[in-house]
Design an enzyme around this catalytic site. Structure first.
Site: not given
Ligand code: BGC
Length: 350
Positions: A107, A177, A314
């Site tokens: 991310h 998210h 997402e």
């Molecule tokens: C991911 C997870 C991750 C999370 C973090 C998600 O988008 O797929 O694996 O732990 O984000 O908050």
């Protein structure tokens, strides 16, 4: 068309002023967005009795957004999801990104777009947020300019329109998210809500949640969500993919992808009757069942954001695509516009 109003949220630890913008449509549906992380703080929609329910997880305090590591409600970039060992090569050059998730980059790195202060502009269509990511930030090449338009229409659709350009070739995989809980942000787990994903295939992943490059049929697996399925029914099955991720946290290959808007997912909660239909122009959707939520920090109205109290949808290029040439590449070419559209439409069960 929606009305936009503005108020102050607070000041970050390093002294930046953060504002909140509220989008309201003619049905009084409301979406609140913060300039810190471009985060969605609240989405209030009517339930089957006409009562307005806030269907997303979030915090009341700015300091909690600054300290949290769950990406609650935020815009994600430059690259949503994982890049193995934070390493890639582009045009024959090697790049090393910050690894913030064990061995891997997740991310956007140490300080991703979720922790940046975005500048905001109210327009006829809604709210445009802009962030300019300098060359070298988190290890990425090129200065990337990102514009995200949030708009709310009278059919109770929240659209997120992502545009980006760069002065060099670079990597770009933007998403949002938000964690949804269609029974209400403080109603407990999402395990008795239903999910449907319009995908015949998913991308197989290893125990670090990194896609291996294999695209696998959902048939005969608990990842077959082609019909509305109660989230809790198979989430703890002994199926290896679920065991690796501690529940759902996978990328599905959206059927009939061609770069135009396609239906990716449908979800609903019987207790409120609220439904959510997600569509996107991107090839993949990560359905994440909030497996790593752990109760901290304190959520809105003194609620606690425990494991599986929300789910994310997402839209994305497939994770770790840079390692797999058979996946569509999240690359933006110098000077060429990048565009993606994702919509979240709220309704009521018939
Ligand atoms: C991911 C997870 C991750 C999370 C973090 C998600 O988008 O797929 O694996 O732990 O984000 O908050």
């Amino acid at each position: 068309m929606s009305l936009v109003s503005k108020q102050t949220f607070g000041t970050t630890k390093d002294g930046s002023q953060i504002d909140l913008y509220t989008l309201t449509n003619k049905n009084n549906m409301q979406v609140i967005i913060s300039t810190f992380g471009g985060t969605i703080l609240s989405i209030k929609v009517p339930d089957k009795n006409g009562r307005f329910i806030d269907v997303v997880l979030g915090y009341d305090k700015l300091e909690n957004y600054e300290s949290q590591d769950k990406y609650i409600g935020a815009l994600i970039g430059r690259h949503g999801n994982r890049i193995k060992k934070g390493h890639f090569s582009l045009n024959g050059k090697e790049y090393q990104l910050y690894c913030n998730d064990g061995n891997n980059h997740l991310h956007g790195g140490k300080i991703g777009f979720d922790k940046k202060v975005w500048s905001a502009k109210e327009t006829d269509q809604g709210l445009t947020l802009t962030y300019i990511s300098p060359s070298g930030e988190e290890g990425y090449p090129g200065t990337l300019t990102i514009k995200v338009l949030y708009s709310l229409t009278d059919d109770n659709t929240l659209s997120i329109d992502y545009k980006a350009t760069c002065d060099e070739d670079t990597v770009c995989n933007l998403t949002n998210h938000t964690y949804f809980n269609l029974a209400g942000h403080d109603s407990g787990t999402i395990l008795n809500q239903k999910i449907q994903i319009f995908a015949n295939y998913y991308t197989d992943a290893d125990k670090e949640s990194l896609p291996t490059g294999k695209i696998v049929s959902v048939v005969g697996t608990p990842l077959d969500l082609r019909q509305p399925t109660i989230i809790g029914n198979h989430i703890n099955d002994s199926f290896e993919q679920l065991q690796f991720a501690g529940g759902y946290d996978h990328n599905w290959v959206i059927n009939d992808y061609d770069g135009t808007l396609k239906k990716a997912a449908f979800a609903c909660a019987d207790s409120t009757g609220i439904t959510l239909t997600t569509s996107t122009t991107l090839p993949g959707i990560q359905f994440y069942s909030g497996n790593y939520l752990d109760g901290a920090p304190e959520g809105k109205n003194h609620s606690h954001i425990y494991k599986r109290c929300g789910f994310c949808l997402e839209s994305q290029y497939f994770p770790n695509a840079l390692e797999h040439p058979n996946f569509k590449q999240p690359i933006i070419k110098k000077g060429e516009p990048w565009h993606a559209l994702t919509t979240y439409q709220f309704g009521l069960n018939k």
